[in-house]
Enzyme design. Structure first.
Site, short mmCIF file in Angstrom:
data_model
loop_
_atom_site.label_atom_id
_atom_site.label_comp_id
_atom_site.label_asym_id
_atom_site.label_seq_id
_atom_site.Cartn_x
_atom_site.Cartn_y
_atom_site.Cartn_z
N ARG A 17 0.62 -0.88 0.10
CA ARG A 17 -0.16 -0.42 -0.11
C ARG A 17 0.88 1.18 -0.06
O ARG A 17 0.56 2.46 -0.31
CB ARG A 17 -1.03 -0.17 1.12
CG ARG A 17 -2.29 -0.83 1.29
CD ARG A 17 -2.60 -1.33 2.68
NE ARG A 17 -1.74 -2.12 3.26
CZ ARG A 17 -2.84 -2.75 4.00
NH1 ARG A 17 -3.22 -2.59 5.17
NH2 ARG A 17 -2.05 -3.44 4.95
N GLY A 80 3.29 -14.65 5.00
CA GLY A 80 2.18 -14.34 5.99
C GLY A 80 3.28 -13.82 7.82
O GLY A 80 3.43 -14.31 8.11
N ASN A 390 41.04 22.42 -5.44
CA ASN A 390 41.25 20.62 -5.03
C ASN A 390 41.28 19.91 -5.34
O ASN A 390 41.62 18.86 -5.62
CB ASN A 390 40.28 20.30 -3.61
CG ASN A 390 38.42 20.82 -3.61
OD1 ASN A 390 38.09 21.12 -4.55
ND2 ASN A 390 38.29 19.72 -2.90
C1 UD1 Z 1 -1.77 -6.78 10.73
C2 UD1 Z 1 -2.64 -7.94 11.39
C3 UD1 Z 1 -3.92 -6.91 11.93
C4 UD1 Z 1 -3.59 -6.04 12.60
C5 UD1 Z 1 -2.40 -5.27 12.09
C6 UD1 Z 1 -2.10 -3.89 13.09
C7 UD1 Z 1 -1.87 -9.91 10.37
C8 UD1 Z 1 -2.78 -11.05 9.64
N1 UD1 Z 1 -2.98 -8.95 10.74
O1 UD1 Z 1 -2.14 -6.48 9.42
O2 UD1 Z 1 -4.65 -8.08 12.59
O3 UD1 Z 1 -4.91 -5.36 13.40
O4 UD1 Z 1 -1.44 -5.27 11.71
O5 UD1 Z 1 -1.38 -2.41 11.96
O6 UD1 Z 1 -1.01 -10.06 11.14
N2 UD1 Z 1 5.59 -9.04 7.82
C9 UD1 Z 1 5.98 -10.37 7.87
N3 UD1 Z 1 6.36 -11.44 6.92
C10 UD1 Z 1 5.17 -10.83 6.28
C11 UD1 Z 1 3.77 -10.53 5.94
C12 UD1 Z 1 3.73 -9.22 6.95
O7 UD1 Z 1 6.97 -9.85 8.77
O8 UD1 Z 1 4.52 -12.35 4.93
C13 UD1 Z 1 4.89 -7.71 8.02
C14 UD1 Z 1 5.24 -7.10 7.49
O9 UD1 Z 1 6.33 -6.64 7.36
C15 UD1 Z 1 4.91 -5.60 8.71
C16 UD1 Z 1 3.85 -7.10 9.69
O10 UD1 Z 1 4.44 -8.13 9.43
O11 UD1 Z 1 5.57 -4.92 9.26
C17 UD1 Z 1 2.52 -6.29 9.59
O12 UD1 Z 1 2.21 -6.60 8.18
P1 UD1 Z 1 0.95 -6.03 7.32
O13 UD1 Z 1 0.92 -6.53 6.44
O14 UD1 Z 1 0.94 -4.60 7.76
O15 UD1 Z 1 -0.44 -6.14 8.55
P2 UD1 Z 1 -1.80 -5.55 7.90
O16 UD1 Z 1 -2.45 -6.00 7.38
O17 UD1 Z 1 -1.60 -4.20 8.59
CA CA Z 2 -0.03 -3.19 8.84
#
Ligand code: UD1
Ligand code: CA
Length: 453
Positions: A17, A80, A390
């Site tokens: 995003r 995930g 220089n």
């Molecule tokens: C996530 C939560 C959601 C919560 C929100 C809060 C999950 C499934 N959902 O959603 O419930 O309300 O955060 O901000 O966790 N990441 C990894 N590996 C992956 C995917 C993601 O390390 O395979 C890391 C991302 O870099 C990020 C964090 O995990 O820093 C969260 O991932 P993101 O995709 O931002 O999750 P949200 O959709 O925001």
């Molecule tokens: Ca997030």
């Protein structure tokens, strides 16, 4: 704090995003990458040893944090947040931790104090799976907390089904978890990716834990905006603005006079002595330190600069990786590039640029000058328009100007060259060979004056 708590930051995601190819956690707030803040908060709370899961453009993240070498866990495929935890789990178990505090890498405003209070509460309740929840008027894209039939689970926004989950309450998952490893490790195999995203969700551990009879706890932090995640440019700049205000307020409380404070941006590592005066718009970043009695006027940008006591930096200056000793005057419109050093009481004025150069105590370069790879002795005077040449197109060379030397205006000093102590260079000279101490050097065409035709 209990020594057996490990810390894990999830930072492998692409940040789709954000619509940028750069890893989201390297996007900066007030000059520091997003990941720096999370690492800092967890390290402050639990000490060194924070592990960070990286994946998308992992090499770029590693390169940005050389100090964290050896503490990255590679999630080669980003399947995930639950999968990210699974990848790190063997390391956490090997380290002998009882619990792990897991935080999303995209919530940089969360403080060590707030995390500490959460951990204390979760440990006090002997929770196996604890997470922070907050209240939002609109749960938006956040995972929603669903409490039904005495149980609790988190349902991601995409997967939310009102007929199954009931009307959303506005209580959402903040993305911070305290997990008892022995209890949670066996649950990981039960994570499934049969959801709208096709991902393994860490959030499913809540429902799985509750179903397995574990102690599951949501610690509600009300409407604390510090827990909001950063997913888009709009959220990035909104969080940065909140952080900016927090930092400026902290300095005001500590005795720094900040005029036009609404337009002053100060990074989290900047140190300002009480009594320092600043005027916005102004930007201070990195490891910048300003000593007591100093004033920095508007429209200046300082990054990694040490400003000594009673220095004045006038408006429109750009200073980076430089050192300005006590009592110096800088600007307006001065540029100090990396390696510029002003010793006590030195002065640079308008349109003066310095790079890898030292201006001795009390020395002056007041107007329109370039000093590169140059050492200037005490009390020397560098006339308007002096240029150190220089660079010969291939190599950089040094210029040495002795104490009390006087360089006449509009001179070009062709390096390598040494001007001795107390030497005088006539205005408009091009100096290509060394000038001994106390000598007068003239390197210019003699004026010819004839009657007009
Ligand atoms: C996530 C939560 C959601 C919560 C929100 C809060 C999950 C499934 N959902 O959603 O419930 O309300 O955060 O901000 O966790 N990441 C990894 N590996 C992956 C995917 C993601 O390390 O395979 C890391 C991302 O870099 C990020 C964090 O995990 O820093 C969260 O991932 P993101 O995709 O931002 O999750 P949200 O959709 O925001
Ligand atoms: Ca997030």
């Amino acid at each position: 704090m209990d020594k057996r708590i490990g810390a894990l930051i999830l930072a492998a995601g692409k940040g789709t995003r954000m619509k940028s190819d750069a890893p989201k956690v390297l996007k900066t707030l007030l000059g520091e990458p997003m990941l720096w803040y999370g690492e800092q908060a967890l390290a402050t709370l639990l000490g060194e040893g924070v592990l960070t899961v990286i994946g998308h453009r992992a090499e770029a993240v590693e390169a940005a944090f050389p100090d964290l070498a050896g503490r990255f866990v590679l999630q080669a495929e980003q399947l995930g947040t639950g999968h990210a935890l699974s990848v790190a789990m063997p390391l956490l178990l090997d380290a002998g931790y009882s619990h792990v505090l897991v935080a999303n890498g995209d919530a940089p405003l969360v403080t060590a104090e707030s995390l500490g209070a959460f951990v204390t509460e979760a440990l006090g309740a002997a929770a196996d799976v604890a997470f922070v929840s907050i209240e939002l008027p609109d749960p938006g894209a956040y995972g929603r907390v669903v409490r039904q039939g005495g149980g609790v689970r988190i349902v991601e926004a995409k997967d939310y089904d009102v007929s199954r989950d009931g009307p959303a309450t506005g209580e959402i998952n903040a993305g911070v978890y305290l997990l008892r490893l022995e209890a949670v490790a066996p649950l990981l195999a039960g994570l499934r990716n049969d959801n709208k995203s096709g991902e393994y969700y860490i959030t499913d551990l809540v429902g799985l834990g509750a179903a397995a009879g574990l102690a599951v706890l949501a610690v509600n932090r009300g409407d604390d905006p510090a827990y909001l995640g950063i997913n888009s440019p709009r959220e990035l700049v909104a969080a940065e603005e909140a952080l900016r205000r927090r930092i400026v307020d902290g300095h005001l409380d500590a005795g720094v006079v900040i005029r036009a404070a609404g337009a002053v941006r100060i990074g989290p590592r900047v140190a300002l002595a009480p009594g320092v005066e600043l005027c916005g718009p102004l930007e201070l970043y990195g490891d910048t330190r300003v000593a007591a009695g100093a004033t920095v006027f508007s429209h200046s940008v300082l990054a990694n600069v040490a400003i000594g006591a009673n220095v004045t930096v006038h408006s429109f200056c750009h200073l980076q990786d430089a050192r300005v000793a006590a009592g110096c005057q800088v600007g307006p419109y001065a540029r100090l590039r990396p390696g510029a050093v002003l010793l006590e009481g030195a002065k640079i004025g308008n349109f003066v640029e310095m790079k890898k150069s030292t201006l001795g105590p009390g020395a002056k370069a007041s107007h329109l000058t370039y000093l590169g790879d140059t050492t200037v002795g005490a009390e020397a005077n560098i006339g308007a328009g002096t240029i150190t040449c220089n660079y010969d197109g291939v190599h950089k060379h040094q210029t040495v100007i002795g104490a009390h030397a006087f360089i006449g205006s509009n001179s070009a000093l062709v390096a390598p060259v040494t001007i001795g102590d107390g030497a005088l260079v006539g205005a408009g000279s091009v100096i290509t060979s060394d000038v001994p101490g106390g000598a007068l050097a003239l390197g210019r065409g003699r004026q010819v004056t004839k009657p007009r035709k």
